[in-house]
Design a protein around this motif. Structure first.
Motif, PDB file in Angstrom:
ATOM      1  N   SER A 176      99.893 -63.350 -24.816  1.00  0.00           N
ATOM      2  CA  SER A 176      99.179 -62.863 -23.630  1.00  0.00           C
ATOM      3  C   SER A 176      99.651 -61.473 -23.223  1.00  0.00           C
ATOM      4  O   SER A 176      98.895 -60.709 -22.632  1.00  0.00           O
ATOM      5  N   ALA A 214      91.402 -64.224 -22.840  1.00  0.00           N
ATOM      6  CA  ALA A 214      90.910 -62.850 -22.708  1.00  0.00           C
ATOM      7  C   ALA A 214      91.723 -61.933 -23.616  1.00  0.00           C
ATOM      8  O   ALA A 214      91.171 -61.104 -24.339  1.00  0.00           O
ATOM      9  N   ALA A 219      91.029 -62.852 -27.339  1.00  0.00           N
ATOM     10  CA  ALA A 219      89.686 -62.437 -27.755  1.00  0.00           C
ATOM     11  C   ALA A 219      89.652 -60.930 -27.988  1.00  0.00           C
ATOM     12  O   ALA A 219      89.088 -60.456 -28.973  1.00  0.00           O
ATOM     13  N   ALA A 220      90.268 -60.174 -27.081  1.00  0.00           N
ATOM     14  CA  ALA A 220      90.287 -58.715 -27.240  1.00  0.00           C
ATOM     15  C   ALA A 220      91.023 -58.339 -28.519  1.00  0.00           C
ATOM     16  O   ALA A 220      90.652 -57.390 -29.208  1.00  0.00           O
ATOM     17  N   ASP A 270      88.616 -59.943 -31.580  1.00  0.00           N
ATOM     18  CA  ASP A 270      87.148 -59.914 -31.595  1.00  0.00           C
ATOM     19  C   ASP A 270      86.580 -59.124 -32.767  1.00  0.00           C
ATOM     20  O   ASP A 270      85.490 -59.424 -33.245  1.00  0.00           O
ATOM     21  N   ALA A 271      87.325 -58.133 -33.237  1.00  0.00           N
ATOM     22  CA  ALA A 271      86.821 -57.347 -34.362  1.00  0.00           C
ATOM     23  C   ALA A 271      87.497 -57.740 -35.681  1.00  0.00           C
ATOM     24  O   ALA A 271      87.452 -56.988 -36.654  1.00  0.00           O
ATOM     25  N   LYS A 272      88.146 -58.922 -35.693  1.00  0.00           N
ATOM     26  CA  LYS A 272      88.850 -59.368 -36.910  1.00  0.00           C
ATOM     27  C   LYS A 272      88.377 -60.746 -37.346  1.00  0.00           C
ATOM     28  O   LYS A 272      88.967 -61.761 -36.976  1.00  0.00           O
ATOM     29  N   ARG A 283      89.962 -65.900 -35.077  1.00  0.00           N
ATOM     30  CA  ARG A 283      88.851 -65.471 -34.226  1.00  0.00           C
ATOM     31  C   ARG A 283      87.907 -66.633 -33.945  1.00  0.00           C
ATOM     32  O   ARG A 283      87.463 -66.823 -32.809  1.00  0.00           O
ATOM     33  N   VAL A 321      89.393 -68.907 -31.270  1.00  0.00           N
ATOM     34  CA  VAL A 321      89.321 -68.307 -29.936  1.00  0.00           C
ATOM     35  C   VAL A 321      87.877 -68.351 -29.424  1.00  0.00           C
ATOM     36  O   VAL A 321      87.618 -68.726 -28.271  1.00  0.00           O
ATOM     37  N   ALA A 322      86.938 -68.013 -30.298  1.00  0.00           N
ATOM     38  CA  ALA A 322      85.518 -68.028 -29.919  1.00  0.00           C
ATOM     39  C   ALA A 322      85.080 -69.445 -29.552  1.00  0.00           C
ATOM     40  O   ALA A 322      84.336 -69.646 -28.583  1.00  0.00           O
TER      41      ALA A 322
END
Lengths: 252, 252
Positions: A62, A148, A151-152, A155-157, A162, A165-166
């Motif tokens: 976190s 949060a 995800a940040a 999110d692009a991996k 991912r 988390v999604a």
């Protein structure tokens, strides 16, 4: 609000780690002294180690990002050997997936379960939103909302982490939408025309409040999130007194 | 949407890098051939290197996190020597701060400037929101909104970099609120009672749409953000046709 201060965050983190290490040591000492006899002592010690490791990993993720959660880094943070952590989790990816699952359980205990003590409908919806704010504001994870941050980070991996988390964020969105739908079905939000849309909007407000609070060290954004939610629920025909009470809570 | 695919992201990233390296080489070759005479050629080459480095750093930060932007990593990504990058930026923190500033300029070029071509008031507000969605959807940065990624990375890490990211987000929030306030003052949003609150809510919707699009590879969340914004603006008394047009745009 000083909990945003790095030194304080680290102190909180170390304090939690200390408490859990104590728990682990106590349990190990008990085992060694033979005061507790377990059918499978090895398994139990493994569970305690897992708990210590995953709590440390959740806080670290976190603050620093889930990508920073590796066997070596967590072994160091938890004062365990790398081989010990590797034995329990196998790989960095398995460790990250276990961290997400442990964070999901902590979220359910902190936000979902207490809200379920309230009657279905508007009361439960408001309790849920209120608990979410508490979960962020009280830094249940040292760096604010775990999901949060995760995800940040991911999110692009593309990959299993991912996806996990999604999946968790989808699960939360669905639960919030279902809770709003119940309130509608009970006649408590007669003008609610799209529960999923409302759930999306409420999540957006909560998450921006979480980030602003972390970024600025002030809690005024929680008030903005409450105001946005309250105005939406009022427009959906909610009981004015209940909404006023929700909107008026001070987050310090 | 395949742009979320890691391979594609990396390809986009490499393609951009290639284009910029070409630009840099062309400029260096021109200098060497003496076809272009500069009062201070060294400075100019430094500027071109800076541009290449900062564009690479912006993309890397949006995908991997701003914390991953280091002298060594960026030198490797841009095919320059570490000492070259170190000479231009000095330290990891200075490089990160320059990356934030370059991203701010790119955001202004992509979102703010085109919106300023529209008349003040509701038209400019809608253009601004529309351009923001384009900025996220079209992956101006390979990993989506740079500032959302940077804020998530640094929100729990006090220091100059966090302050720079927070300042940029504050600046954006103020600009959006001022634009909404203009629309109100011009009588185009007669029922708007709190422009700052509306700006907070719109930013929340845009950022969640950005994240959901990255996380799921689908663009349906942009539709949710548009719907949320449209309903708020309608409630504030905006012209129905303008809002319908904004809400009806398909983000693919």
């Amino acid at each position: 609000m000083n909990t945003n201060d790095r030194a304080l965050s680290i102190r909180t983190f170390v304090r939690k780690l200390q408490a859990m290490t104590d728990e682990l040591l106590t349990s190990a000492v008990k085992d060694a002294a033979g005061t507790t006899v377990h059918a499978d002592g090895r398994r139990l010690r493994g569970d305690a180690s897992r708990r210590v490791i995953l709590a440390a990993a959740g806080d670290l993720a976190s603050v620093e990002g889930l990508d920073q959660v590796s066997i070596g880094r967590i072994a160091q943070a938890a004062g365990l050997s790398k081989s010990n952590v590797a034995t329990l989790f196998g790989s960095k990816e398995r460790l990250q997936l276990a961290t997400v699952e442990a964070a999901r359980e902590r979220f359910i205990e902190t936000v979902i379960e207490p809200a379920r003590a309230h009657p279905r409908g508007l009361a439960r919806t408001l309790a849920l939103l209120d608990r979410w704010i508490g979960y962020s504001r009280d830094r249940v994870f040292a760096g604010g909302c775990f999901f949060a941050a995760a995800a940040a980070d991911f999110d692009a991996k593309p990959g299993e982490v991912r996806d996990a988390v999604a999946a968790m964020l989808r699960e939360w969105g669905r639960y919030l939408a279902a809770t709003l739908q119940h309130a509608h079905d009970l006649g408590e939000l007669p003008e609610l025309d799209d529960a999923k849309q409302a759930a999306f909007e409420f999540s957006a407000l909560l998450e921006l409040a979480n980030r602003d609070s972390l970024l600025t060290g002030r809690n005024s954004s929680y008030r903005r999130a409450r105001a946005g939610i309250a105005s939406r629920l009022r427009a959906a025909g909610a009981d004015a007194a209940a909404i006023d009470a929700f909107g008026a809570v001070s987050d310090g």
